[in-house]
Scaffold this active site. Structure first.
Site, PDB file in Angstrom:
ATOM      1  N   SER A 240       0.860  -1.183   0.000  1.00 44.56           N
ATOM      2  CA  SER A 240       0.000   0.000   0.000  1.00 44.56           C
ATOM      3  C   SER A 240       0.893   1.229   0.000  1.00 44.56           C
ATOM      4  O   SER A 240       2.105   1.137   0.163  1.00 44.56           O
ATOM      5  CB  SER A 240      -0.878   0.005   1.241  1.00 44.56           C
ATOM      6  OG  SER A 240      -0.047   0.271   2.359  1.00 44.56           O
ATOM      7  N   LYS A 241       0.259   2.379  -0.175  1.00 41.99           N
ATOM      8  CA  LYS A 241       1.026   3.625  -0.185  1.00 41.99           C
ATOM      9  C   LYS A 241       1.798   3.789   1.130  1.00 41.99           C
ATOM     10  O   LYS A 241       2.946   4.210   1.144  1.00 41.99           O
ATOM     11  CB  LYS A 241       0.079   4.802  -0.408  1.00 41.99           C
ATOM     12  CG  LYS A 241       0.809   6.087  -0.721  1.00 41.99           C
ATOM     13  CD  LYS A 241      -0.142   7.153  -1.168  1.00 41.99           C
ATOM     14  CE  LYS A 241       0.419   8.541  -0.930  1.00 41.99           C
ATOM     15  NZ  LYS A 241       1.571   8.921  -1.679  1.00 41.99           N
ATOM     16  N   ARG A 242       1.128   3.384   2.215  1.00 41.40           N
ATOM     17  CA  ARG A 242       1.769   3.519   3.524  1.00 41.40           C
ATOM     18  C   ARG A 242       3.025   2.629   3.631  1.00 41.40           C
ATOM     19  O   ARG A 242       3.998   2.956   4.291  1.00 41.40           O
ATOM     20  CB  ARG A 242       0.765   3.139   4.621  1.00 41.40           C
ATOM     21  CG  ARG A 242       1.073   3.711   5.971  1.00 41.40           C
ATOM     22  CD  ARG A 242      -0.150   3.601   6.836  1.00 41.40           C
ATOM     23  NE  ARG A 242      -0.861   2.348   6.533  1.00 41.40           N
ATOM     24  CZ  ARG A 242      -0.983   1.337   7.367  1.00 41.40           C
ATOM     25  NH1 ARG A 242      -0.455   1.402   8.548  1.00 41.40           N
ATOM     26  NH2 ARG A 242      -1.652   0.258   7.024  1.00 41.40           N
ATOM     27  N   GLY A 244       4.978   1.891   1.132  1.00 39.25           N
ATOM     28  CA  GLY A 244       6.065   2.346   0.256  1.00 39.25           C
ATOM     29  C   GLY A 244       5.687   2.368  -1.209  1.00 39.25           C
ATOM     30  O   GLY A 244       6.534   2.640  -2.060  1.00 39.25           O
ATOM     31  N   GLU A 250       8.318  10.774  -5.208  1.00 42.71           N
ATOM     32  CA  GLU A 250       8.090  11.014  -3.777  1.00 42.71           C
ATOM     33  C   GLU A 250       9.290  10.548  -2.950  1.00 42.71           C
ATOM     34  O   GLU A 250       9.581  11.097  -1.892  1.00 42.71           O
ATOM     35  CB  GLU A 250       6.829  10.280  -3.306  1.00 42.71           C
ATOM     36  CG  GLU A 250       5.644  11.211  -3.173  1.00 42.71           C
ATOM     37  CD  GLU A 250       4.394  10.471  -2.750  1.00 42.71           C
ATOM     38  OE1 GLU A 250       4.194  10.302  -1.537  1.00 42.71           O
ATOM     39  OE2 GLU A 250       3.641  10.053  -3.650  1.00 42.71           O
TER      40      GLU A 250
END
Ligand code: GLU
Length: 468
Positions: A240-242, A244, A250
């Site tokens: 997930s984005k959390r 990585g 980014e």
């Protein structure tokens, strides 16, 4: 062996994320290490979902990590007439045909099959159709897929893959509005671009038999395929984005170095003995897609930070200076660079942390740590700081380097009859306003006596005020 040609073929519907960058890296390494070509193709046929920013971000990410590609970028959106030529050719050769089955009927059949728990398959009803087409129906174009035997190929990661032809149907290659479908354009492009080796995520594995059917229908040479397992989070789930799964750029914003990110990615799904640190040259020397791991790899944030710290420590002052403006940091004078950079490198894992510490060193204190203030606030410390200020003002030759700064603190402490160590906390409070951070003597020598005096003055105001 013919010259190796690889490609990276992102769809610019979202930003380039690290999984994509890893795929690009594997393709890049294999081509570059073998004197081959590495091509970039932007798969932007889904006009509604494309974003210009995402295309830009792909090119930016490539530039940032220093991955160059050969020739011009190929944009699928500019090749529709070419795809049409090949659709016409297949129709003419009787290898593809118009199908007039209406979408409503098709959807109904699919739902019925699904309700019975069956896998729906088009029944090839227009495969040999020679009658007059129904009026007013815009047909799709379907490929005549083999009805018997197997589609098999040797995947460089997964091994031998065999699919029974009867599991596949005559799939669509052009929609009723004339636009070609995904598997069709990928096949045409890979063949025309001379791609010999396709390294991509294993989410594409199920597309490959269809693409092979198209290669065969068009008498194109079939490339070698390598389907790389996904990068999962440490719990073995989709990243997930959390975890990585962020856009590559980014990572830059967060203070990661491209060499660390590439080194991190090359080890996700590939290894060479038990080596962890790979220079670009070593990656080129050792990488081989045949040794890609068939098990999914796990994203490990600590490892990325460790690698980043490793590469950060290796940067010299000049290299750091070129990176600082992106993070909004001003480049200090040479003396400060030489003294502070090694100190700060020791204490940071990312450039963002580096910049934070650097800014704390170079700007006068804005907020003083409350707990530290309470600890430091007493008559004795106020007295010592005042005396130290006077002592520094009296110096005929101000300290030039770290040793001299250390010496001044020691001499002052002796003179006051205290241990130098016991003076560090008030001094740190005055110079930085908070615990932790770089060593006091290096900081003093980097700032120079004048700035040190100013900071002590400011801290004394705070200490005296809070005394009331
Ligand atoms: N455009 C596809 C994607 O971004 C990749 C296609 C391929 O590599 O064959 O997932």
């Amino acid at each position: 062996m013919s010259k190796i040609v690889t490609r990276f073929a992102p769809s610019p519907t979202g930003y380039l994320h690290i999984g994509g960058l890893r795929t690009a890296l594997f393709n890049y390494l294999y081509a570059r290490a073998n004197g081959g070509k590495f091509l970039l193709r932007i798969e932007d046929t889904d006009l509604a979902r494309n974003s210009i920013d995402a295309k830009e971000a792909i090119l930016q990410a490539f530039a940032w990590v220093g991955m160059d590609y050969d020739g011009e970028v190929v944009y699928q959106s500019q090749r529709f007439s070419l795809y049409q030529e090949y659709i016409d050719r297949l129709l003419k050769e009787g290898k593809a045909y118009y199908c007039y089955m209406q979408k409503e009927e098709l959807d109904k059949n699919r739902k019925e099959a699904e309700a019975k728990g069956q896998v729906w398959k088009y029944d090839n009803r227009y495969r040999d159709f020679t009658d007059t087409p129904p009026a007013g129906v815009k047909p799709v174009v379907r490929i005549k897929a083999p009805t018997e035997g197997e589609i098999c190929f040797l995947d460089g990661v997964k091994g031998e893959i065999r699919i029974a032809a009867k599991e596949l149907d005559d799939f669509i290659i052009a929609r009723s509005d004339g636009t070609p479908t995904y598997n069709f354009v990928v096949t045409i492009d890979d063949a025309l671009m001379g791609v010999t080796d396709v390294i991509r995520g294993d989410d594409h594995l199920s597309n490959t038999p269809k693409q092979i059917i198209l290669y065969q229908a068009l008498s194109f040479v079939i490339p070698r395929f390598y389907h790389v397992p996904m990068i999962l989070n440490p719990q073995g789930q989709k990243l997930s984005k959390r975890d990585g799964a962020m856009s590559v750029m980014e990572y830059k914003t967060l203070g990661f170095l491209p060499q660390a990110l590439l080194n991190f990615l090359v080890r996700l799904g590939w290894s060479h003995k038990d080596q962890e640190i790979f220079s670009m040259q070593e990656m080129l020397d050792f990488f081989n897609p045949n040794s890609l791991n068939s098990a999914p790899s796990a994203y490990n944030k600590e490892k990325l930070l460790w690698l980043n710290a490793h590469y950060l420590h290796k940067l010299d002052c000049k290299q750091i200076n070129t990176l600082l403006p992106f993070y909004g940091a001003e480049i200090p004078n040479q003396r400060a660079q030489e003294i502070l950079y090694p100190e700060i490198k020791e204490r940071s894992k990312t450039l963002l942390e580096f910049v934070e510490i650097l800014k704390t060193c170079l700007t006068s204190v804005v907020t003083y740590d409350e707990k530290m203030l309470q600890k430091v606030k007493n008559e004795e410390n106020i007295h010592l700081l005042k005396e130290f200020m006077i002592y520094l003002q009296s110096l005929k030759t101000p300290f030039e380097n770290v040793q001299e700064a250390e010496q001044e603190i020691a001499t002052f402490a002796d003179f006051q009859g205290i241990k130098a160590k016991s003076f560090f906390m008030p001094l740190r409070f005055a110079l930085l306003g908070s615990p932790g951070g770089v060593g006091i003597a290096p900081l003093m020598s980097a700032l120079g006596a004048e700035v040190v005096i100013e900071r002590i003055k400011q801290a004394l105001e705070i200490l005296s005020k809070s005394d009331s």
